[in-house]
Write an enzyme that holds these catalytic residues in place. Structure first.
Site, PDB file in Angstrom:
ATOM      1  N   ASP A   9       0.868  -1.178   0.000  1.00  0.00           N
ATOM      2  CA  ASP A   9       0.000   0.000   0.000  1.00  0.00           C
ATOM      3  C   ASP A   9       0.899   1.220   0.000  1.00  0.00           C
ATOM      4  OD1 ASP A   9      -2.475   1.493   0.334  1.00  0.00           O
ATOM      5  OD2 ASP A   9      -1.803   1.890   2.365  1.00  0.00           O
ATOM      6  N   SER A  10       0.298   2.379  -0.283  1.00  0.00           N
ATOM      7  CA  SER A  10       1.041   3.626  -0.237  1.00  0.00           C
ATOM      8  C   SER A  10       1.495   3.956   1.183  1.00  0.00           C
ATOM      9  CB  SER A  10       0.176   4.763  -0.772  1.00  0.00           C
ATOM     10  OG  SER A  10      -1.038   4.827  -0.042  1.00  0.00           O
ATOM     11  N   TYR A  41      -0.343   8.571  -2.412  1.00  0.00           N
ATOM     12  CA  TYR A  41      -0.356   8.325  -3.853  1.00  0.00           C
ATOM     13  C   TYR A  41      -1.562   9.017  -4.517  1.00  0.00           C
ATOM     14  CZ  TYR A  41       3.014   4.369  -3.411  1.00  0.00           C
ATOM     15  OH  TYR A  41       4.116   3.577  -3.185  1.00  0.00           O
ATOM     16  N   CYS A  72      -3.771  -0.816  -2.081  1.00  0.00           N
ATOM     17  CA  CYS A  72      -4.009   0.607  -2.330  1.00  0.00           C
ATOM     18  C   CYS A  72      -4.963   0.761  -3.517  1.00  0.00           C
ATOM     19  CB  CYS A  72      -2.671   1.265  -2.640  1.00  0.00           C
ATOM     20  SG  CYS A  72      -2.778   3.016  -2.979  1.00  0.00           S
ATOM     21  N   GLU A 151      -5.779   9.734   9.347  1.00  0.00           N
ATOM     22  CA  GLU A 151      -4.395   9.625   9.832  1.00  0.00           C
ATOM     23  C   GLU A 151      -4.177  10.482  11.070  1.00  0.00           C
ATOM     24  OE1 GLU A 151      -1.153   8.979   7.434  1.00  0.00           O
ATOM     25  OE2 GLU A 151      -2.279   7.530   6.240  1.00  0.00           O
ATOM     26  N   CYS A 183     -11.247   3.354  -1.072  1.00  0.00           N
ATOM     27  CA  CYS A 183      -9.989   3.878  -0.519  1.00  0.00           C
ATOM     28  C   CYS A 183      -9.732   3.136   0.784  1.00  0.00           C
ATOM     29  CB  CYS A 183     -10.105   5.382  -0.252  1.00  0.00           C
ATOM     30  SG  CYS A 183      -8.648   6.077   0.570  1.00  0.00           S
ATOM     31  N   HIS A 185      -8.640   4.026   3.564  1.00  0.00           N
ATOM     32  CA  HIS A 185      -8.925   4.710   4.824  1.00  0.00           C
ATOM     33  C   HIS A 185     -10.420   4.839   5.134  1.00  0.00           C
ATOM     34  CE1 HIS A 185      -4.761   5.764   4.236  1.00  0.00           C
ATOM     35  NE2 HIS A 185      -4.714   6.516   5.320  1.00  0.00           N
TER      36      HIS A 185
HETATM   37  N1  DGL Z   1      -4.011   3.974  -0.042  1.00  0.00           N
HETATM   38  C1  DGL Z   1      -4.645   5.050  -0.786  1.00  0.00           C
HETATM   39  C2  DGL Z   1      -5.871   4.501  -1.517  1.00  0.00           C
HETATM   40  O1  DGL Z   1      -6.475   3.508  -1.116  1.00  0.00           O
HETATM   41  C3  DGL Z   1      -5.024   6.228   0.098  1.00  0.00           C
HETATM   42  C4  DGL Z   1      -3.852   7.012   0.617  1.00  0.00           C
HETATM   43  C5  DGL Z   1      -3.038   7.664  -0.493  1.00  0.00           C
HETATM   44  O2  DGL Z   1      -3.508   8.638  -1.113  1.00  0.00           O
HETATM   45  O3  DGL Z   1      -1.944   7.199  -0.746  1.00  0.00           O
HETATM   46  O4  DGL Z   1      -6.262   5.054  -2.509  1.00  0.00           O
END
Ligand code: DGL
Length: 276
Positions: A9-10, A41, A72, A151, A183, A185
């Protein structure tokens, strides 16, 4: 020898996907890489996200995974085709599983997809949904404030979260039948999102992905013996202490050990002190 499922993941959000994998596949060993040095990302260009995603996945190849999961949404949305082409390991992203569940539950009603700017502007969910049901009506909404709010530790009940959710999502109220949390989060803000959109089905892409991973390994006869308990290992490209602290909320339990990966001299170092 036990081959792990590798997840990248990012940053730490993908731990919400690890949690779903852990629930669905408790016998599997999991190795996770979070690119905390380069997160987010979701506001970057396709070119950059593709490069990062390929590097992240390549880092994980050293663990000889039976499958790589792109947890991600942003990476899955823009880089999955390149990853499939570049890597010699089965790879599963979160977009197609989320799209599949959305189509199954929409019953012909419009589908809303929430995600980062990059995910929404890629139209990956629209394409994945319409590949399954060409007439499906799909609306995308980028909700960029949600990632930093999560976060920062804000809960779904936090007034600022509720205000942001109402601002982004009021336009969807009573207009869609399904909302996809596209996403990593957003599952942590599920209640605020549900309150803003009204009574609709809510789909968590990570959750659906765990189901697809299970089905895929099962079909290939590659599930681990159910009697064992899988291990978890975590790697991050920056600030492992923060990763451990905030990651616990995503994972739903403590993270014992998080190892720092430095991309300038990563693989040799990690392999050298990795347990056999
Ligand atoms: N992990 C990213 C997503 O699911 C969210 C956080 C980011 O922007 O890197 O799109």
């Amino acid at each position: 020898l036990q081959q792990p499922i590798a997840v990248f993941d990012s940053g730490l959000g993908g731990l919400s996907v690890v949690r779903a994998l852990r629930d669905a596949l408790p016998a599997e060993d999991l190795v996770y890489f979070g690119d905390t040095a380069r997160v987010p990302y979701g506001i970057k260009s396709r070119r950059t996200v593709v490069r990062f995603a390929v590097e992240d996945a390549r880092f994980l190849l050293q663990f000889d995974p039976k499958m790589i999961v792109a947890a991600c949404n942003t990476a899955s949305a823009v880089a999955l085709d390149v990853l499939e082409r570049e890597l010699d390991v089965p790879i599963v992203g979160v977009v197609r599983p989320g799209a599949r569940a959305a189509v199954a539950q929409a019953d012909g009603r419009p589908i809303a997809v929430l995600g980062t700017e990059a995910t929404i502007s890629s139209n990956a969910y629209v394409h994945a949904i319409q590949a399954l049901r060409p007439q499906a009506e799909v609306v995308g909404r980028a909700c960029p404030l949600f990632v930093p709010l999560v976060e920062e530790g804000r809960a779904a009940s936090d007034p600022i979260v509720r205000l942001a959710a109402a601002d982004y999502l009021a336009c969807l109220r009573d207009r869609v039948g399904v909302v996809v949390l596209g996403c990593t989060h957003y599952p942590l803000l599920r209640e605020a999102i549900a309150e803003a959109v009204g009574s609709v089905a809510i789909i968590e892409s990570g959750h659906e992905t765990a189901r697809v991973v299970r089905e895929t390994l099962d079909a290939a006869g590659r599930l681990s013996a159910p009697a064992r308990t899988g291990s978890m290992r975590f790697f991050a490209s920056d600030n492992p202490a923060r990763f451990r602290r905030i990651g616990a909320r995503f994972l739903g339990c403590d993270l014992d050990d998080v190892q720092l990966v430095e991309f300038d001299h990563p693989i040799a170092d990690i392999v050298a002190d990795a347990p056999a």
